[in-house]
Write a protein that holds these residues in place. Sequence first.
Motif, PDB file in Angstrom:
ATOM      1  N   ASP A  97      60.752  38.334  25.068  1.00  0.00           N
ATOM      2  CA  ASP A  97      59.364  38.095  25.472  1.00  0.00           C
ATOM      3  C   ASP A  97      59.259  36.873  26.382  1.00  0.00           C
ATOM      4  N   GLN A  98      60.107  35.879  26.168  1.00  0.00           N
ATOM      5  CA  GLN A  98      60.127  34.723  27.074  1.00  0.00           C
ATOM      6  C   GLN A  98      60.558  35.152  28.475  1.00  0.00           C
ATOM      7  N   LEU A  99      61.499  36.086  28.530  1.00  0.00           N
ATOM      8  CA  LEU A  99      61.913  36.630  29.822  1.00  0.00           C
ATOM      9  C   LEU A  99      60.743  37.339  30.501  1.00  0.00           C
ATOM     10  N   GLN A 100      60.011  38.152  29.721  1.00  0.00           N
ATOM     11  CA  GLN A 100      58.858  38.854  30.273  1.00  0.00           C
ATOM     12  C   GLN A 100      57.797  37.860  30.755  1.00  0.00           C
ATOM     13  N   LEU A 101      57.621  36.773  30.013  1.00  0.00           N
ATOM     14  CA  LEU A 101      56.640  35.761  30.397  1.00  0.00           C
ATOM     15  C   LEU A 101      56.997  35.132  31.739  1.00  0.00           C
ATOM     16  N   VAL A 102      58.264  34.788  31.923  1.00  0.00           N
ATOM     17  CA  VAL A 102      58.697  34.189  33.194  1.00  0.00           C
ATOM     18  C   VAL A 102      58.548  35.194  34.330  1.00  0.00           C
ATOM     19  N   GLN A 103      58.986  36.426  34.104  1.00  0.00           N
ATOM     20  CA  GLN A 103      58.916  37.443  35.155  1.00  0.00           C
ATOM     21  C   GLN A 103      57.476  37.796  35.519  1.00  0.00           C
ATOM     22  N   PHE A 104      56.557  37.549  34.587  1.00  0.00           N
ATOM     23  CA  PHE A 104      55.142  37.813  34.861  1.00  0.00           C
ATOM     24  C   PHE A 104      54.595  36.866  35.929  1.00  0.00           C
ATOM     25  N   ASP A 131      50.509  49.429  35.875  1.00  0.00           N
ATOM     26  CA  ASP A 131      49.757  50.669  35.722  1.00  0.00           C
ATOM     27  C   ASP A 131      49.552  51.050  34.268  1.00  0.00           C
ATOM     28  N   ASP A 132      50.446  50.590  33.374  1.00  0.00           N
ATOM     29  CA  ASP A 132      50.310  50.937  31.971  1.00  0.00           C
ATOM     30  C   ASP A 132      49.333  50.031  31.228  1.00  0.00           C
ATOM     31  N   GLY A 133      48.721  49.070  31.943  1.00  0.00           N
ATOM     32  CA  GLY A 133      47.731  48.211  31.323  1.00  0.00           C
ATOM     33  C   GLY A 133      48.297  47.042  30.558  1.00  0.00           C
ATOM     34  N   GLN A 134      49.627  46.912  30.490  1.00  0.00           N
ATOM     35  CA  GLN A 134      50.231  45.838  29.711  1.00  0.00           C
ATOM     36  C   GLN A 134      50.388  44.555  30.506  1.00  0.00           C
ATOM     37  N   TYR A 135      50.650  44.669  31.814  1.00  0.00           N
ATOM     38  CA  TYR A 135      50.907  43.478  32.619  1.00  0.00           C
ATOM     39  C   TYR A 135      50.001  43.435  33.848  1.00  0.00           C
ATOM     40  N   PRO A 136      48.703  43.559  33.676  1.00  0.00           N
ATOM     41  CA  PRO A 136      47.820  43.498  34.846  1.00  0.00           C
ATOM     42  C   PRO A 136      47.642  42.066  35.337  1.00  0.00           C
ATOM     43  N   PRO A 178      50.435  37.083  29.736  1.00  0.00           N
ATOM     44  CA  PRO A 178      50.177  38.519  29.901  1.00  0.00           C
ATOM     45  C   PRO A 178      49.473  39.113  28.695  1.00  0.00           C
ATOM     46  N   LEU A 179      48.688  40.120  28.962  1.00  0.00           N
ATOM     47  CA  LEU A 179      47.915  40.785  27.913  1.00  0.00           C
ATOM     48  C   LEU A 179      48.821  41.424  26.867  1.00  0.00           C
ATOM     49  N   ALA A 180      49.972  41.917  27.297  1.00  0.00           N
ATOM     50  CA  ALA A 180      50.879  42.604  26.373  1.00  0.00           C
ATOM     51  C   ALA A 180      51.437  41.683  25.306  1.00  0.00           C
ATOM     52  N   LEU A 181      51.574  40.395  25.617  1.00  0.00           N
ATOM     53  CA  LEU A 181      52.176  39.454  24.668  1.00  0.00           C
ATOM     54  C   LEU A 181      51.151  38.604  23.942  1.00  0.00           C
ATOM     55  N   PHE A 182      50.031  38.304  24.588  1.00  0.00           N
ATOM     56  CA  PHE A 182      49.082  37.365  24.006  1.00  0.00           C
ATOM     57  C   PHE A 182      47.667  37.917  23.893  1.00  0.00           C
TER      58      PHE A 182
END
Length: 249
Positions: A97-104, A131-136, A178-182
């Motif tokens: 998830d930290q990786l996803q946060l940085v890439q966001f 498009d999936d609504g997780q990382y807008p 990101p909405l998907a994580l927080f």
Amino acid sequence: MANPMFHFFTILFFIMFQTISAQTIAPAPAGPTNITKILEKAGQFTTFMKLLKATQVADRINSQLNNSNQGLTIFAPTDNAFATLKSGTLNSISTQDQLQLVQFHILPTLYTMSQFQTASNPLHTQAGSSDDGQYPLNVTTSGNQVNVTTGVVDTTVSNTIYSDNQLALYQVDQVLLPLALFGAPPTAAPAEAPAPSKPEKNVRASDAPSGSSDSSTDTSDAVAVNGNTLKGALVVGVITAMMMSVSCL
């Protein structure tokens, strides 16, 4: 007649002069782009630099910038931005998830400040498809101001840290969560209440409890029958008496 040796040395000298001139005029190759060195020089981005290194995203960025022509846009939160997060926020999420946060915080496309005015929302990030609504990630502009919203936080681009024809590095004063994580988990739909059971319409007399309205109905019917029988007997008796009186006359 010109001396052949003179022509030979003239041509040789010309070739040597051109070679030396070309070597002198050619610019020296620029040093490789290094995202962490840029942030280190800018100051106040220590936490973001640590995350870039810990997730190995920094190495991927440097490799892409120095080995391809693909541009990148990076939003860099300041140390104060990370300090405003709730205590333990970064430690509460997994390494993935930290990786996803940085890439966001990274867009796989180069956006200048003026290009944000015509950008199509939501913007795609390296964290995945929006498009999936997780990382807008959405941007709006007001004059020279660029606003960034994630569905969890709203912030603005406060400064351009670095910009060239391949990399745009912008300062933001909040961490882009990101909405998907927080984001708040979806609210479960309330369960439907069971339909009320319908009472049985035809209740047999044997099933009805004693003293019920069905028993009362049966009793009243019996009284009515007995009354009709008594009336019929009286009428027959009167007629018989009248006939006997007539015969005696």
